[in-house]
Design a protein around this motif. Structure first.
Motif, PDB file in Angstrom:
ATOM      1  N   ALA A 155       3.159  -2.834   7.363  1.00 22.62           N
ATOM      2  CA  ALA A 155       4.564  -2.832   6.928  1.00 22.62           C
ATOM      3  C   ALA A 155       4.766  -3.691   5.689  1.00 22.62           C
ATOM      4  CB  ALA A 155       5.456  -3.328   8.063  1.00 22.62           C
ATOM      5  N   ALA A 156       4.045  -4.803   5.594  1.00 19.53           N
ATOM      6  CA  ALA A 156       4.195  -5.680   4.434  1.00 19.53           C
ATOM      7  C   ALA A 156       3.849  -4.942   3.147  1.00 19.53           C
ATOM      8  CB  ALA A 156       3.309  -6.914   4.589  1.00 19.53           C
ATOM      9  N   GLY A 157       2.804  -4.139   3.182  1.00 22.44           N
ATOM     10  CA  GLY A 157       2.430  -3.358   1.999  1.00 22.44           C
ATOM     11  C   GLY A 157       3.489  -2.349   1.613  1.00 22.44           C
ATOM     12  N   LYS A 158       4.159  -1.799   2.600  1.00 25.20           N
ATOM     13  CA  LYS A 158       5.196  -0.798   2.337  1.00 25.20           C
ATOM     14  C   LYS A 158       6.453  -1.428   1.753  1.00 25.20           C
ATOM     15  CE  LYS A 158       8.015   2.726   4.677  1.00 25.20           C
ATOM     16  NZ  LYS A 158       8.285   3.409   5.976  1.00 25.20           N
ATOM     17  N   TYR A 159       6.902  -2.523   2.343  1.00 24.02           N
ATOM     18  CA  TYR A 159       8.223  -3.058   1.994  1.00 24.02           C
ATOM     19  C   TYR A 159       8.199  -4.118   0.895  1.00 24.02           C
ATOM     20  CZ  TYR A 159       9.859  -0.586   6.132  1.00 24.02           C
ATOM     21  OH  TYR A 159      10.158   0.392   7.038  1.00 24.02           O
ATOM     22  N   ILE A 160       7.209  -5.000   0.869  1.00 20.46           N
ATOM     23  CA  ILE A 160       7.251  -6.081  -0.125  1.00 20.46           C
ATOM     24  C   ILE A 160       6.179  -5.938  -1.199  1.00 20.46           C
ATOM     25  CG2 ILE A 160       8.350  -7.708   1.436  1.00 20.46           C
ATOM     26  CD1 ILE A 160       5.646  -9.061   1.854  1.00 20.46           C
ATOM     27  N   SER A 161       5.411  -4.845  -1.131  1.00 18.28           N
ATOM     28  CA  SER A 161       4.453  -4.567  -2.198  1.00 18.28           C
ATOM     29  C   SER A 161       4.678  -3.180  -2.786  1.00 18.28           C
ATOM     30  CB  SER A 161       3.013  -4.723  -1.695  1.00 18.28           C
ATOM     31  OG  SER A 161       2.714  -6.089  -1.486  1.00 18.28           O
ATOM     32  N   TYR A 162       5.937  -2.747  -2.695  1.00 16.29           N
ATOM     33  CA  TYR A 162       6.382  -1.512  -3.355  1.00 16.29           C
ATOM     34  C   TYR A 162       5.522  -0.305  -2.967  1.00 16.29           C
ATOM     35  CZ  TYR A 162       9.558  -4.464  -5.946  1.00 16.29           C
ATOM     36  OH  TYR A 162      10.565  -5.342  -6.266  1.00 16.29           O
ATOM     37  N   ASN A 163       5.468  -0.089  -1.655  1.00 18.16           N
ATOM     38  CA  ASN A 163       4.758   1.061  -1.107  1.00 18.16           C
ATOM     39  C   ASN A 163       3.286   1.055  -1.524  1.00 18.16           C
ATOM     40  OD1 ASN A 163       4.814   3.257   0.608  1.00 18.16           O
ATOM     41  ND2 ASN A 163       5.096   4.726  -1.063  1.00 18.16           N
ATOM     42  N   TYR A 164       2.650  -0.100  -1.296  1.00 17.73           N
ATOM     43  CA  TYR A 164       1.208  -0.283  -1.526  1.00 17.73           C
ATOM     44  C   TYR A 164       0.837  -0.121  -2.996  1.00 17.73           C
ATOM     45  CZ  TYR A 164       1.847   0.943   3.376  1.00 17.73           C
ATOM     46  OH  TYR A 164       2.325   1.001   4.667  1.00 17.73           O
TER      47      TYR A 164
ATOM     48  N   LEU B 278       5.397 -13.493   5.179  1.00 17.46           N
ATOM     49  CA  LEU B 278       5.531 -12.126   5.692  1.00 17.46           C
ATOM     50  C   LEU B 278       4.276 -11.302   5.459  1.00 17.46           C
ATOM     51  CD1 LEU B 278       9.217 -11.378   4.596  1.00 17.46           C
ATOM     52  CD2 LEU B 278       8.382 -11.864   6.915  1.00 17.46           C
ATOM     53  N   ALA B 279       3.612 -11.530   4.328  1.00 13.28           N
ATOM     54  CA  ALA B 279       2.395 -10.774   4.030  1.00 13.28           C
ATOM     55  C   ALA B 279       1.270 -11.122   4.998  1.00 13.28           C
ATOM     56  CB  ALA B 279       1.948 -11.049   2.594  1.00 13.28           C
ATOM     57  N   GLY B 280       1.300 -12.340   5.541  1.00 13.33           N
ATOM     58  CA  GLY B 280       0.256 -12.748   6.471  1.00 13.33           C
ATOM     59  C   GLY B 280       0.644 -12.652   7.931  1.00 13.33           C
TER      60      GLY B 280
ATOM     61  N   LEU C 186      -7.621 -16.219   6.754  1.00 11.89           N
ATOM     62  CA  LEU C 186      -8.089 -14.867   7.062  1.00 11.89           C
ATOM     63  C   LEU C 186      -7.952 -14.050   5.780  1.00 11.89           C
ATOM     64  CD1 LEU C 186      -6.206 -14.262  10.453  1.00 11.89           C
ATOM     65  CD2 LEU C 186      -8.548 -15.094  10.142  1.00 11.89           C
ATOM     66  N   LEU C 187      -9.065 -13.558   5.244  1.00 14.69           N
ATOM     67  CA  LEU C 187      -8.965 -12.723   4.050  1.00 14.69           C
ATOM     68  C   LEU C 187      -8.089 -11.513   4.345  1.00 14.69           C
ATOM     69  CD1 LEU C 187     -12.615 -12.628   2.606  1.00 14.69           C
ATOM     70  CD2 LEU C 187     -10.732 -14.155   1.994  1.00 14.69           C
ATOM     71  N   SER C 188      -7.423 -11.001   3.330  1.00 12.60           N
ATOM     72  CA  SER C 188      -6.621  -9.788   3.519  1.00 12.60           C
ATOM     73  C   SER C 188      -7.481  -8.735   4.208  1.00 12.60           C
ATOM     74  CB  SER C 188      -6.129  -9.265   2.167  1.00 12.60           C
ATOM     75  OG  SER C 188      -5.239 -10.179   1.577  1.00 12.60           O
ATOM     76  N   PRO C 189      -6.940  -8.058   5.234  1.00 12.88           N
ATOM     77  CA  PRO C 189      -7.774  -7.176   6.057  1.00 12.88           C
ATOM     78  C   PRO C 189      -8.397  -6.026   5.274  1.00 12.88           C
ATOM     79  CG  PRO C 189      -5.436  -6.874   6.543  1.00 12.88           C
ATOM     80  CD  PRO C 189      -5.542  -8.083   5.690  1.00 12.88           C
ATOM     81  N   HIS C 190      -9.638  -5.723   5.620  1.00 12.57           N
ATOM     82  CA  HIS C 190     -10.343  -4.564   5.073  1.00 12.57           C
ATOM     83  C   HIS C 190     -10.236  -3.418   6.078  1.00 12.57           C
ATOM     84  CE1 HIS C 190     -12.574  -6.589   1.635  1.00 12.57           C
ATOM     85  NE2 HIS C 190     -11.926  -7.580   2.235  1.00 12.57           N
ATOM     86  N   TYR C 191     -10.609  -2.221   5.641  1.00 15.66           N
ATOM     87  CA  TYR C 191     -10.368  -1.033   6.465  1.00 15.66           C
ATOM     88  C   TYR C 191     -11.508  -0.044   6.263  1.00 15.66           C
ATOM     89  CZ  TYR C 191      -7.635   2.862   8.481  1.00 15.66           C
ATOM     90  OH  TYR C 191      -7.178   3.899   9.259  1.00 15.66           O
ATOM     91  N   ALA C 192     -12.088   0.417   7.362  1.00 12.11           N
ATOM     92  CA  ALA C 192     -13.233   1.337   7.295  1.00 12.11           C
ATOM     93  C   ALA C 192     -12.787   2.750   6.939  1.00 12.11           C
ATOM     94  CB  ALA C 192     -13.968   1.350   8.627  1.00 12.11           C
ATOM     95  N   ILE C 193     -13.317   3.286   5.834  1.00  7.84           N
ATOM     96  CA  ILE C 193     -12.950   4.643   5.423  1.00  7.84           C
ATOM     97  C   ILE C 193     -13.924   5.688   5.973  1.00  7.84           C
ATOM     98  CG2 ILE C 193     -11.709   3.918   3.368  1.00  7.84           C
ATOM     99  CD1 ILE C 193     -14.171   4.476   1.706  1.00  7.84           C
TER     100      ILE C 193
END
Length: 526
Positions: free
Chosen positions: A114-123, A230-232, A391-398
């Protein structure tokens, strides 16, 4: 007729039993395959998840500490469930190397939070954007157009001027209790704002201003502080989607409110820059980072993706946020540790006086040839024990991946616990102690190749602005030690200094420290 009826019923019963048998055999076959697949797949160890919430109940108010204690039981790689989603925690240098180097391409994306959507202008910023063409373009802009050595050198005079104002303000408060956090925040914010925006005209020190678009400086500091919190934050709606609309913790409401404040400020800045550029015409110069971004958008010839207005806002806020709270927090932690151990203060001051002398202040060039190794050692030890991002910003397995013999499925979130890595007894002797001497005489990289020390991350997602951050942290800390005697307020002892944390994307001391600052060097020597 009756026998025909019974015969038909018998046939229908037989067909029903046949269908039931087929369905049963099919179900057993599918279930058997699932069980066999799970048996063949080797998953990382971890606690058994609860229904619905998974392991979210195990996260306390300081998540990195909760995860650290769990890792003591389950090991350096650990599988949890946040709601229904698998989350792998890496808590050792070797596991960090596996995810950030060996399999970097697989884990270079980000989960859709949600943080990426709302406070980082939709990722749309470099922090939350998923791995792909847009992120690569934004990253390239930062590396080649903004954080290159030529640009940083061009803006050095701004850093000098703001540092001089900072030191002068502290000198004017000689003998009075000073909450250093407030002054550090003001220094880093003013410095970064002038580099990003050219001027501080978008801010006011007063509570009220006729132009409602101008932001009060304290308001901007609060906006940035809230962004990091909020980002964390661990937002339940991110992990249990059917609860997201309820916003149980109120985080999404806060994010939307923050987004409105950011929009008001960003629109005013961008419109002002566009008007100024239009008025200047061909004589327009790219004086600041926003000018550079707008020039790239206007030109557009070398872009692989469209950079929208929201993208410019997101990248602008990235630049403002990236070097502000993090740099100030690092210096604050260092001062806490130095005041807790007077011997470190004495040794650091002796080094600066021996190398710099009493006739000038410390400059950025004094660090180019490693002339102040003990100051650097204090900074590295601060990064180790109090990492910028615990905690580093989370990574995601593609895609599916095997990591050190464990099967990690596509869609898994990866969290690197740098707080835990900094306390790894296999990497650090007396890991809980603040000992800058451990770095003296050793070549230890801070930029991502040494996975026991990851202040700026590593791999594709390493922080682009690390060089700028180091310049600010080094000169600020060195000049505080060189130009002032710092003492605790009357009645407070070194052992009374509280080292508790407030969790966020940048984790800061829970209690700001009040210090008596007595000048020992004149600002006229600048």
């Amino acid at each position: 007729m009756l026998s025909y009826h019974f015969s038909l019923l018998s046939i229908m019963e037989n067909i029903s039993w046949l269908i039931l048998a087929v369905v049963s055999v099919g179900s057993l076959t599918i279930l058997s395959k699932i069980i066999n697949n799970n048996q063949r797949r080797k998953l990382p160890p971890g606690p058994k998840p609860w229904p619905i919430i998974g392991n979210l109940n195990l996260l306390g108010s300081i998540p990195h500490q909760s995860l650290h204690h769990l890792a003591q039981k389950y090991g350096e790689i650990m599988l949890l469930k946040f709601g229904k989603f698998p989350v792998v925690i890496a808590s050792s240098p070797e596991m960090a190397r596996q995810f950030l180097k060996v399999h970097d391409a697989v884990f270079a994306s980000r989960p859709a939070l949600a943080a990426g959507k709302y406070i980082s202008y939709n990722y749309s910023d470099v922090s939350f954007a998923p791995y792909g063409t847009y992120w690569r373009e934004a990253r390239k802009i930062f590396k080649s157009e903004i954080f290159n050595n030529k640009k940083l050198e061009y803006f050095e005079q701004i850093r000098i001027e703001e540092r001089r104002r900072f030191l002068s303000r502290l000198q004017s408060l000689s003998g009075k209790p000073v909450v250093l956090r407030d002054h550090l925040s003001r220094l880093t914010l003013s410095t970064i704002c002038r580099m990003v925006l050219s001027t501080n005209k978008y801010f006011t020190e007063s509570e009220e201003d006729e132009n409602s678009n101008i932001v009060n400086m304290d308001e901007l500091r609060e906006m940035m502080k809230e962004w990091f919190l909020l980002a964390g934050a661990f937002n339940i709606g991110d992990w249990i989607p059917w609860l997201s609309s309820l916003d149980l913790q109120g985080y999404v409401k806060k994010m939307k409110t923050l987004r409105q404040k950011m929009d008001r400020f960003s629109d005013y800045v961008i419109d002002d820059h566009i008007a100024r550029r239009a008025a200047a015409g061909n004589d327009c110069e790219n004086k600041d980072f926003v000018d550079i971004l707008l020039h790239i958008v206007e030109d557009g010839t070398n872009l692989d993706v469209e950079i929208t207005r929201d993208c410019v806002k997101a990248l602008m806020m990235n630049l403002l946020l990236g070097g502000t709270d993090t740099s100030a927090t690092t210096v604050e932690w260092a001062i806490h540790e130095i005041l807790k151990q007077p011997r470190i203060m004495k040794k650091a001051k002796e080094e600066v006086e021996r190398v710099i002398g009493r006739k000038r202040w410390v400059e950025e060039k004094d660090f180019t040839n490693h002339e102040l190794p003990y100051i650097d050692a204090i900074i590295m030890e601060t990064f180790r024990l109090h990492p910028l991002a615990t905690l580093l910003s989370p990574h995601y397995a593609i895609e599916n991946c095997n990591v050190s013999g464990y099967d990690i499925s596509k869609g898994t979130t990866i969290i690197i616990n740098t707080w835990s890595i900094g306390r790894d007894p296999n990497s650090w002797d007396e890991a809980e102690e603040f000992l800058p001497e451990r770095f003296i005489g050793k070549e230890i990289d801070m930029l991502g190749s040494n996975f026991a020390l990851l202040p700026f991350g590593s791999g594709r997602r390493r922080c682009s602005g690390y060089n700028l951050g180091l310049k600010i942290v080094r000169t600020t800390l060195a000049n505080l030690l060189h130009g002032f005697e710092m003492k605790l307020v009357e009645g407070m002892r070194p052992q009374d200094i509280c080292m508790d944390e407030v969790y966020g994307l940048a984790t800061s001391p829970k209690h700001p420290l009040s210090i008596i600052m007595e000048p020992t060097l004149s600002t006229h020597l600048y």
